[in-house]
Design a protein around this motif. Sequence first.
Motif, PDB file in Angstrom:
ATOM      1  N   SER A   7       0.827  -1.202   0.000  1.00 47.35           N
ATOM      2  CA  SER A   7       0.000   0.000   0.000  1.00 47.35           C
ATOM      3  C   SER A   7       0.865   1.257   0.000  1.00 47.35           C
ATOM      4  N   GLY A   8       0.232   2.318  -0.432  1.00 45.93           N
ATOM      5  CA  GLY A   8       0.782   3.659  -0.320  1.00 45.93           C
ATOM      6  C   GLY A   8      -0.199   4.418   0.551  1.00 45.93           C
ATOM      7  N   SER A   9      -0.011   4.321   1.853  1.00 47.77           N
ATOM      8  CA  SER A   9      -1.021   4.772   2.808  1.00 47.77           C
ATOM      9  C   SER A   9      -1.338   6.260   2.749  1.00 47.77           C
ATOM     10  N   ASP A  10      -0.428   7.066   2.210  1.00 42.02           N
ATOM     11  CA  ASP A  10      -0.706   8.504   2.197  1.00 42.02           C
ATOM     12  C   ASP A  10      -0.801   9.093   0.789  1.00 42.02           C
ATOM     13  N   TRP A  11      -0.894   8.240  -0.223  1.00 47.13           N
ATOM     14  CA  TRP A  11      -1.005   8.760  -1.584  1.00 47.13           C
ATOM     15  C   TRP A  11      -1.864   7.897  -2.499  1.00 47.13           C
ATOM     16  N   CYS A  12      -2.115   6.659  -2.144  1.00 42.28           N
ATOM     17  CA  CYS A  12      -2.832   5.723  -3.020  1.00 42.28           C
ATOM     18  C   CYS A  12      -4.280   5.577  -2.547  1.00 42.28           C
ATOM     19  N   ALA A  13      -5.205   6.235  -3.253  1.00 38.59           N
ATOM     20  CA  ALA A  13      -6.620   6.204  -2.864  1.00 38.59           C
ATOM     21  C   ALA A  13      -7.190   4.783  -2.821  1.00 38.59           C
ATOM     22  N   PRO A  14      -6.918   3.919  -3.826  1.00 31.20           N
ATOM     23  CA  PRO A  14      -7.441   2.555  -3.743  1.00 31.20           C
ATOM     24  C   PRO A  14      -6.867   1.767  -2.550  1.00 31.20           C
ATOM     25  N   CYS A  15      -5.638   2.081  -2.143  1.00 24.30           N
ATOM     26  CA  CYS A  15      -5.036   1.421  -0.973  1.00 24.30           C
ATOM     27  C   CYS A  15      -5.773   1.814   0.296  1.00 24.30           C
ATOM     28  N   VAL A  16      -6.069   3.090   0.415  1.00 26.73           N
ATOM     29  CA  VAL A  16      -6.811   3.584   1.574  1.00 26.73           C
ATOM     30  C   VAL A  16      -8.207   2.969   1.591  1.00 26.73           C
TER      31      VAL A  16
ATOM     32  N   LEU B  42      -5.801 -15.895   9.419  1.00 26.27           N
ATOM     33  CA  LEU B  42      -4.720 -15.280   8.643  1.00 26.27           C
ATOM     34  C   LEU B  42      -3.698 -14.602   9.534  1.00 26.27           C
ATOM     35  N   ILE B  43      -2.544 -14.392   8.949  1.00 28.42           N
ATOM     36  CA  ILE B  43      -1.551 -13.475   9.483  1.00 28.42           C
ATOM     37  C   ILE B  43      -1.494 -12.340   8.467  1.00 28.42           C
ATOM     38  N   LEU B  44      -1.549 -11.102   8.932  1.00 23.71           N
ATOM     39  CA  LEU B  44      -1.536  -9.940   8.033  1.00 23.71           C
ATOM     40  C   LEU B  44      -0.175  -9.271   8.041  1.00 23.71           C
ATOM     41  N   PHE B  45       0.252  -8.845   6.857  1.00 17.80           N
ATOM     42  CA  PHE B  45       1.477  -8.048   6.765  1.00 17.80           C
ATOM     43  C   PHE B  45       1.277  -6.963   5.717  1.00 17.80           C
ATOM     44  N   ASN B  46       1.475  -5.720   6.125  1.00 22.46           N
ATOM     45  CA  ASN B  46       1.330  -4.578   5.226  1.00 22.46           C
ATOM     46  C   ASN B  46       2.713  -4.038   4.877  1.00 22.46           C
ATOM     47  N   ALA B  47       3.043  -4.079   3.600  1.00 27.10           N
ATOM     48  CA  ALA B  47       4.265  -3.454   3.101  1.00 27.10           C
ATOM     49  C   ALA B  47       3.845  -2.082   2.584  1.00 27.10           C
ATOM     50  N   ASP B  48       4.074  -1.081   3.395  1.00 27.38           N
ATOM     51  CA  ASP B  48       3.607   0.265   3.092  1.00 27.38           C
ATOM     52  C   ASP B  48       4.726   1.099   2.473  1.00 27.38           C
ATOM     53  N   PHE B  49       4.341   1.979   1.551  1.00 23.32           N
ATOM     54  CA  PHE B  49       5.282   2.864   0.858  1.00 23.32           C
ATOM     55  C   PHE B  49       4.762   4.297   0.898  1.00 23.32           C
ATOM     56  N   PRO B  50       4.757   4.903   2.094  1.00 20.81           N
ATOM     57  CA  PRO B  50       4.290   6.291   2.189  1.00 20.81           C
ATOM     58  C   PRO B  50       5.262   7.237   1.494  1.00 20.81           C
ATOM     59  N   ARG B  51       4.743   8.365   1.018  1.00 23.63           N
ATOM     60  CA  ARG B  51       5.581   9.342   0.322  1.00 23.63           C
ATOM     61  C   ARG B  51       5.869  10.582   1.162  1.00 23.63           C
ATOM     62  N   LEU B  52       4.931  10.968   2.016  1.00 23.99           N
ATOM     63  CA  LEU B  52       5.117  12.178   2.806  1.00 23.99           C
ATOM     64  C   LEU B  52       6.201  11.966   3.861  1.00 23.99           C
ATOM     65  N   LYS B  53       7.029  12.972   4.030  1.00 22.59           N
ATOM     66  CA  LYS B  53       8.140  12.889   4.972  1.00 22.59           C
ATOM     67  C   LYS B  53       7.663  12.545   6.380  1.00 22.59           C
ATOM     68  N   LYS B  54       6.551  13.136   6.795  1.00 23.31           N
ATOM     69  CA  LYS B  54       6.049  12.902   8.150  1.00 23.31           C
ATOM     70  C   LYS B  54       5.587  11.459   8.376  1.00 23.31           C
ATOM     71  N   ASN B  55       5.351  10.716   7.295  1.00 24.76           N
ATOM     72  CA  ASN B  55       4.861   9.338   7.411  1.00 24.76           C
ATOM     73  C   ASN B  55       5.926   8.284   7.111  1.00 24.76           C
TER      74      ASN B  55
END
Length: 142
Positions: free
Chosen positions: A45-54, A74-87
């Motif tokens: 996911s791109g938690s701070d830029w990808c609308a479908p991910c959100v 299940l076991i869940l694992f999120n590989a996130d790729f945020p773009r904003l510096k604060k995230n």
Amino acid sequence: MKWKLMTFLLLFSLLMTAQATKHLTFKESLEKSKTENKNLLLYFSGSDWCAPCVKFKKQFILTDAFAKFSEESLILFNADFPRLKKNQLPETEAKENDILAEKYNSKGYFPMILLLNPKGEILKKWEQLPTETLEEFIAKLK
């Protein structure tokens, strides 16, 4: 004496809370899936830029029905790729996500959702926001 006991209890509860919310590495998550004999849901996911991910997180991952199912199955694992510096993620977590992307998401789809067996082999793949309803999505995961 009472002050020392109160301080100890406070520190102990903080430590237990920190351990309970500790982010597992992918390797630890895969080991947990083996130990608990559960499949692993890896989602990019791109938690701070990808609308479908959100939208995926809101309409699937964070629902009560999915939480109940995933806790049992299940076991869940999120590989996130945020773009904003604060995230930005810690460096080790970001590097781990990069390695996972090279292995499982080389084309850079977001969201990318993978159902893996405990060996890390792909059982099912969604290269976009699932078109299924929540109930249909859970049924496919089963």
